[in-house]
Write a protein that holds these residues in place. Structure first.
Motif, PDB file in Angstrom:
ATOM      1  N   PRO A 167      15.465  -2.483  14.371  1.00 57.93           N
ATOM      2  CA  PRO A 167      15.303  -3.522  15.400  1.00 57.93           C
ATOM      3  C   PRO A 167      16.046  -3.199  16.684  1.00 57.93           C
ATOM      4  CG  PRO A 167      15.798  -4.515  13.274  1.00 57.93           C
ATOM      5  CD  PRO A 167      16.021  -3.041  13.119  1.00 57.93           C
ATOM      6  N   ILE A 168      15.532  -3.774  17.738  1.00 52.91           N
ATOM      7  CA  ILE A 168      16.111  -3.578  19.052  1.00 52.91           C
ATOM      8  C   ILE A 168      17.332  -4.473  19.236  1.00 52.91           C
ATOM      9  CG2 ILE A 168      15.384  -4.943  21.036  1.00 52.91           C
ATOM     10  CD1 ILE A 168      13.461  -2.691  21.714  1.00 52.91           C
ATOM     11  N   PHE A 169      17.412  -5.548  18.463  1.00 55.25           N
ATOM     12  CA  PHE A 169      18.634  -6.361  18.510  1.00 55.25           C
ATOM     13  C   PHE A 169      19.156  -6.606  17.102  1.00 55.25           C
ATOM     14  CE2 PHE A 169      15.073  -9.383  19.206  1.00 55.25           C
ATOM     15  CZ  PHE A 169      15.195 -10.198  18.091  1.00 55.25           C
ATOM     16  N   GLU A 170      20.445  -6.837  17.039  1.00 55.47           N
ATOM     17  CA  GLU A 170      21.128  -6.993  15.758  1.00 55.47           C
ATOM     18  C   GLU A 170      22.187  -8.077  15.934  1.00 55.47           C
ATOM     19  OE1 GLU A 170      20.803  -5.103  12.890  1.00 55.47           O
ATOM     20  OE2 GLU A 170      19.810  -3.254  13.526  1.00 55.47           O
ATOM     21  N   ALA A 171      22.801  -8.453  14.814  1.00 54.92           N
ATOM     22  CA  ALA A 171      23.929  -9.384  14.888  1.00 54.92           C
ATOM     23  C   ALA A 171      25.041  -8.726  15.703  1.00 54.92           C
ATOM     24  CB  ALA A 171      24.431  -9.717  13.492  1.00 54.92           C
ATOM     25  N   THR A 172      25.619  -9.461  16.619  1.00 54.70           N
ATOM     26  CA  THR A 172      26.678  -8.925  17.472  1.00 54.70           C
ATOM     27  C   THR A 172      27.791  -8.293  16.656  1.00 54.70           C
ATOM     28  OG1 THR A 172      26.184 -10.594  19.127  1.00 54.70           O
ATOM     29  CG2 THR A 172      28.365  -9.576  19.239  1.00 54.70           C
ATOM     30  N   GLU A 173      28.078  -8.927  15.539  1.00 53.96           N
ATOM     31  CA  GLU A 173      29.167  -8.471  14.684  1.00 53.96           C
ATOM     32  C   GLU A 173      28.979  -7.021  14.224  1.00 53.96           C
ATOM     33  OE1 GLU A 173      29.336 -10.574  11.013  1.00 53.96           O
ATOM     34  OE2 GLU A 173      31.266  -9.680  10.436  1.00 53.96           O
ATOM     35  N   ARG A 199      18.137 -19.275  19.631  1.00 52.16           N
ATOM     36  CA  ARG A 199      17.886 -20.698  19.420  1.00 52.16           C
ATOM     37  C   ARG A 199      18.469 -21.215  18.117  1.00 52.16           C
ATOM     38  NH1 ARG A 199      13.602 -22.656  22.735  1.00 52.16           N
ATOM     39  NH2 ARG A 199      12.934 -21.020  24.162  1.00 52.16           N
ATOM     40  N   GLY A 200      18.826 -20.296  17.251  1.00 51.88           N
ATOM     41  CA  GLY A 200      19.448 -20.708  15.995  1.00 51.88           C
ATOM     42  C   GLY A 200      20.959 -20.605  16.075  1.00 51.88           C
ATOM     43  N   ASP A 201      21.452 -20.439  17.329  1.00 52.37           N
ATOM     44  CA  ASP A 201      22.895 -20.405  17.539  1.00 52.37           C
ATOM     45  C   ASP A 201      23.568 -19.171  16.960  1.00 52.37           C
ATOM     46  OD1 ASP A 201      24.202 -22.065  19.200  1.00 52.37           O
ATOM     47  OD2 ASP A 201      25.397 -23.014  17.614  1.00 52.37           O
TER      48      ASP A 201
END
Length: 425
Positions: free
Chosen positions: A43-49, A72-74
């Motif tokens: 994926p092009i984005f992931e969890a920041t962590e 949108r899911g915070d």
RNA sequence: GCGAGCGUAGCCAAGAGGUUAAGGCAGCGGGUUGUGGUCCCGCCAUUCGUGGGUUCGAGUCCCAUCGUUCGCCCCA
């Protein structure tokens, strides 16, 4: 005005330039394929962590360059600033390590929030290669050879490779302490950036561009002296391996790469033709990362290569190849235009690149465009041809013209193909 | 985040307080209503990134803002 523009730091790759990208991608597939590497798409984005833990909180990439937002899911989401963390996450999530050594590559956009300048954008593209599951120095050699093979296959010259070993995390910690001890008495004399780095990342002081700082650096302890016997042996093996396959490099004991996870081998390939952003390819070994992200202890090494920078170099090397049209179709009159559409279709199905003139303007104008399209041949359909079910074939280079029945076009395709090829030589 | 330069048509570009915003390329139309690559003619910026200010008067000066370029930091 008021027209919407591409976001700062992003840009369009227009058709003329795409030719270069396709060339690069094709060569990458060939070179990587024949070394038994497999493409992976993450994926092009992931969890920041993931990036915070993987790349390191103290690094610039995490500290000030991440494109982070709340969805949108915070959830805190980050556009990937590099590939390695995502690939490692995927390796763990799908237990790929269970299948033994994994040789993987990936390509696509990555994002870093920085001021754009020559060879640097906020959205840019990387080619990324990783080999996971081997601590063998031969893996280091293999991966580095892949980078040089790839660059060579593209015909790039005037590149140089810096090589270093940053040892184990332990080696580096001891070295780091030694550096802090060495630099602290000089603190007031260091440039402002380096004073700041003393607390944060003292290794970075080594490649400061400040003249006075460099004088002080000259007598600083060398990282190589702090490598354990084991690390040194490893480094020697990598060097022997590289020499063995004829890869040129220079040892640069000040090469410390930006991300926290590197261990042992670190390398960088640079060019003098890129302005301030000289690095085309950078990478190294990261034996601790998989475990740090929750997977089993898995040694690994890989690199990332900046495609925009690469293409900058490629453009200096070769002019853009014009996209080729084989046949340009010119027509006028309702019946002829309808037939032209069918004829174009037939020819395309026979494998020709066919462009059809949609202007409906005078034949003279259409011929002008035919000429500029670079087509080898021009097909002409007017009222007379529509009536007779024929088509005129005009060879644009010679001006010769002949008549063919429309239903014969399929049959003469091989002959046409040969003559088009011939007219191009 | 910091510093410097630049911003006139799709592209290149002249213009440096007084006016009709040169020119070239590309594009479009015509000369040539069925034959191109040459040539000739015509069209193509009520406007100079945007907003404000100075001035009798601004594309030309000032301020702000946006964009862009190069550099610092850092990296691909």
């Amino acid at each position: 005005m008021g027209a919407i523009q591409a976001i700062r730091g992003t840009r369009d790759i227009l058709p003329e330039e795409v030719v270069y990208w396709q060339q690069v991608e094709a060569i990458a597939r060939t070179v990587l394929g024949r070394a038994a590497y497999h493409e992976i798409r993450v994926p092009i984005f992931e969890a920041t962590e993931l990036f915070e833990r993987g790349i390191g909180e103290a690094t610039d990439v995490v500290g000030k360059e991440m494109y982070t937002f709340t969805d949108r899911g915070d959830r805190s989401i980050t556009l990937r600033p590099e590939f390695t963390a995502g690939i490692v996450r995927s390796l763990i999530e799908h237990s790929l390590y269970a299948g033994g050594v994994q040789r993987l590559w990936a390509t696509g956009p990555v994002f870093r929030y920085e001021r754009p300048q020559a060879g640097r954008q906020r959205q840019f593209h990387q080619l990324d290669v990783e080999i996971l599951g081997s601590a063998d120095p031969r893996a280091d050699v293999e991966v580095i050879a892949l980078a040089t093979d790839f660059l060579q296959a593209l015909g790039l010259k005037n590149l140089r490779m810096d090589l270093n070993s940053v040892g184990t995390l332990g080696d580096r910690q001891r070295y780091r302490d030694a550096l802090v001890e060495y630099f602290t008495p000089y603190k007031a004399e260091l440039d402002a950036d380096s004073q700041d780095r003393l607390g944060r990342n003292p290794l970075r002081i080594l490649d400061s561009k400040d003249a006075r700082t460099q004088e002080i650096v000259a007598d600083a302890p060398s990282l190589l002296a702090y490598l354990s016997d084991d690390s040194q042996r490893r480094f020697a093996q990598v060097q022997q391996g590289l020499t063995g396959v004829g890869i040129a490099y220079q040892i640069n004991s000040r090469l410390v790469r930006g991300l926290d996870y590197y261990t042992h081998t670190a390398f960088e390939i640079q060019s003098d033709d890129l302005g301030a952003q000289a690095t085309v390819c950078g990478g190294g070994r990261y034996d601790g990362l998989v475990a740090q992200l929750g997977g089993p202890d898995t040694p690994a090494i890989g690199w990332g290569l900046g495609l925009e920078r690469l293409i900058l170099l490629l453009k200096e090397l070769q002019p853009a190849a014009a996209a080729t049209v084989d046949i340009y179709v010119v027509s006028r009159g309702d019946r002829a235009e309808a037939q032209a559409t069918q004829v174009a279709q037939t020819l395309r199905h026979s494998g020709f690149a066919v462009e059809i003139d949609l202007s409906g303007s005078a034949f003279g104008k259409q011929f002008k465009r035919a000429d500029r399209s670079g087509a080898a041949a021009c097909l002409i359909l007017g009222d007379a041809e529509a009536e007779a079910g024929t088509v005129q074939i005009k060879w644009l280079a010679s001006g010769d013209q002949e008549q063919v029945n429309q239903d014969q076009l399929g049959a003469i395709a091989p002959d046409l193909r040969q003559r088009i090829a011939h007219s191009r030589t």
